[in-house]
Scaffold this active site. Structure first.
Site, PDB file in Angstrom:
ATOM      1  N   CYS A  58      -3.620  -9.606 -10.122  1.00 43.32           N
ATOM      2  CA  CYS A  58      -3.051  -8.250  -9.997  1.00 43.32           C
ATOM      3  C   CYS A  58      -2.642  -7.680 -11.352  1.00 43.32           C
ATOM      4  O   CYS A  58      -1.869  -8.314 -12.078  1.00 43.32           O
ATOM      5  CB  CYS A  58      -1.842  -8.309  -9.071  1.00 43.32           C
ATOM      6  SG  CYS A  58      -0.878  -6.782  -9.012  1.00 43.32           S
ATOM      7  N   TRP A  91       0.413 -11.951   0.388  1.00 42.57           N
ATOM      8  CA  TRP A  91       0.006 -12.876  -0.646  1.00 42.57           C
ATOM      9  C   TRP A  91       0.473 -14.270  -0.230  1.00 42.57           C
ATOM     10  O   TRP A  91       1.524 -14.413   0.400  1.00 42.57           O
ATOM     11  CB  TRP A  91       0.639 -12.515  -1.991  1.00 42.57           C
ATOM     12  CG  TRP A  91       0.125 -11.259  -2.610  1.00 42.57           C
ATOM     13  CD1 TRP A  91       0.629  -9.999  -2.457  1.00 42.57           C
ATOM     14  CD2 TRP A  91      -0.992 -11.139  -3.507  1.00 42.57           C
ATOM     15  NE1 TRP A  91      -0.096  -9.102  -3.200  1.00 42.57           N
ATOM     16  CE2 TRP A  91      -1.099  -9.772  -3.854  1.00 42.57           C
ATOM     17  CE3 TRP A  91      -1.899 -12.056  -4.049  1.00 42.57           C
ATOM     18  CZ2 TRP A  91      -2.090  -9.294  -4.714  1.00 42.57           C
ATOM     19  CZ3 TRP A  91      -2.884 -11.582  -4.908  1.00 42.57           C
ATOM     20  CH2 TRP A  91      -2.972 -10.227  -5.231  1.00 42.57           C
ATOM     21  N   THR A 125       4.034  -6.855  -1.914  1.00 43.03           N
ATOM     22  CA  THR A 125       3.375  -6.678  -3.199  1.00 43.03           C
ATOM     23  C   THR A 125       3.938  -7.597  -4.282  1.00 43.03           C
ATOM     24  O   THR A 125       5.069  -8.056  -4.202  1.00 43.03           O
ATOM     25  CB  THR A 125       3.510  -5.217  -3.681  1.00 43.03           C
ATOM     26  OG1 THR A 125       4.901  -4.919  -3.868  1.00 43.03           O
ATOM     27  CG2 THR A 125       2.919  -4.245  -2.658  1.00 43.03           C
ATOM     28  N   TYR A 189      -8.302   3.213  -9.532  1.00 40.66           N
ATOM     29  CA  TYR A 189      -8.216   3.094  -8.083  1.00 40.66           C
ATOM     30  C   TYR A 189      -8.551   4.415  -7.403  1.00 40.66           C
ATOM     31  O   TYR A 189      -9.145   4.430  -6.315  1.00 40.66           O
ATOM     32  CB  TYR A 189      -6.811   2.630  -7.682  1.00 40.66           C
ATOM     33  CG  TYR A 189      -6.522   1.218  -8.083  1.00 40.66           C
ATOM     34  CD1 TYR A 189      -6.952   0.150  -7.307  1.00 40.66           C
ATOM     35  CD2 TYR A 189      -5.827   0.933  -9.256  1.00 40.66           C
ATOM     36  CE1 TYR A 189      -6.701  -1.147  -7.676  1.00 40.66           C
ATOM     37  CE2 TYR A 189      -5.567  -0.368  -9.639  1.00 40.66           C
ATOM     38  CZ  TYR A 189      -6.007  -1.410  -8.849  1.00 40.66           C
ATOM     39  OH  TYR A 189      -5.763  -2.703  -9.230  1.00 40.66           O
TER      40      TYR A 189
END
Length: 348
Positions: A58, A91, A125, A189
């Site tokens: 990430c 995650w 996140t 993105y």
């Protein structure tokens, strides 16, 4: 605005929105608690109390990994590393023995969010700061986490730690970082997840206009703000490191490769070869995340073999512009045991 209910860029069920015209808009609602030196936030800085949870794949988490390395916070702030692939739920700590984080004792980062906010409705996140005693998440605001490492954790900075967010330059750092975020960090993105040709074209044009602006800015100065590495450089670098392996093809950011922009390519190599930057980059994890998790963009699940990474280690010539990477400070030492990127995953 329409809630598309699909996964966001890191594969989490965090509202992804398509505005009229199919434009991608990132959900930026994060837990905004802070860990502060004076404890006025309710979360005082304490060595050993918190765990920084990251994923090398990430770019937002990669910023925190770099800043922690540069400032020498390893002894005060432990780090848990999630694997590069996951489902839409969380995650996971699948790199650890038994697929459980050895400090937090949990298999999924979601467990830390639920420990503090049962039924947490937003995205799970990284990076995330977790309070070890309670097992609950403190914050996942990636924008503030790195700034607070520089300004609130000073009692635990290593000798020779650089000033990444010097007070005299903060307005300029913030301004440059905002431009870079809107058009580059988030811009890739906006290209990759555009829902219409018009939205893609707009994002594409803004991305490359900003990269051209950066190419011009960096032609005469070694770093983005001042003559030393700052928070602004960290924020740009993590996107540049992913540009050719992922964004150029996967997100259709294909006017040219990073390697075809001479100033930015030299700048990126300069940082990559600076201790604390390139030694945090796991190119295999990066490719696995984007190409294997984004099944809507890569339904075949085929993982690209390239690109050739050897160029990252070639001379860059940026020393001729002057500048001192760490100012009056010194480079960090080598990564600590257990945090070394495997040689097969890097350009080394």
């Amino acid at each position: 605005m329409v809630d598309d209910a699909t996964t966001d860029d890191e594969g989490q069920q965090q509202g992804v929105y398509l505005v009229e015209g199919g434009s991608f808009e990132r959900d930026q609602s994060y837990i905004d608690d802070r860990i502060t030196a004076d404890g006025s936030s309710g979360w005082p800085v304490e060595a050993g109390r918190y765990r920084l949870v990251v994923a090398r794949a990430c770019p937002w988490a990669n910023r925190a990994i770099i800043v922690r390395r540069l400032l020498g916070l390893e002894d005060a702030l432990s780090m848990g590393i999630c694997g590069p692939t996951h489902d839409a739920d969380s995650w996971t700590f699948d790199l650890d023995p038994g697929e459980v984080d050895p400090v937090l004792g949990i298999p999924r980062l979601k467990d830390a969010f639920e420990a503090r906010f049962p039924g947490y409705p937003r995205g799970i996140t990284v990076p995330a700061m977790v309070d070890i005693p309670s097992g609950g998440v403190v914050t996942n605001d990636f924008r503030q986490i790195t700034v607070d490492m520089s300004t609130q954790w000073t009692a635990f900075h290593r000798d020779g730690a650089p000033e990444l967010y010097p007070e005299a330059l903060r307005d300029e750092i913030d301004d440059v970082a905002r431009k870079v975020f809107e058009d580059v960090n988030n811009g890739v993105y906006r290209c990759g997840f555009a829902g219409s040709q018009e939205a893609y074209d707009e994002a594409y044009d803004a991305l490359f206009a900003r990269l051209d602006w950066l190419e011009e800015r960096l032609a005469t100065q070694r770093y983005l703000v001042g003559d030393t590495i700052t928070e602004a450089d960290v924020r740009l670098f993590t996107t540049l490191a992913r540009f050719d392996p992922v964004y150029q093809v996967h997100f259709k950011c294909n006017r040219n490769k990073l390697t075809e922009m001479p100033v930015l390519w030299a700048y990126a190599r300069d940082l990559f070869q600076t201790p604390g930057f390139g030694d945090t980059i796991d190119f295999l994890h990066i490719k696995q995340h984007y190409f294997l998790v984004h099944t809507d963009l890569n339904p075949s699940g085929v993982l690209p073999k390239g690109p050739d990474l050897s160029g990252w280690l070639t001379p860059h010539g940026r020393e001729e512009l002057g500048g001192r990477p760490f100012g009056d400070g010194t480079p960090p030492g080598p990564p600590v045991e257990g945090e070394v990127v495997p040689a097969a995953h890097s350009a080394g």
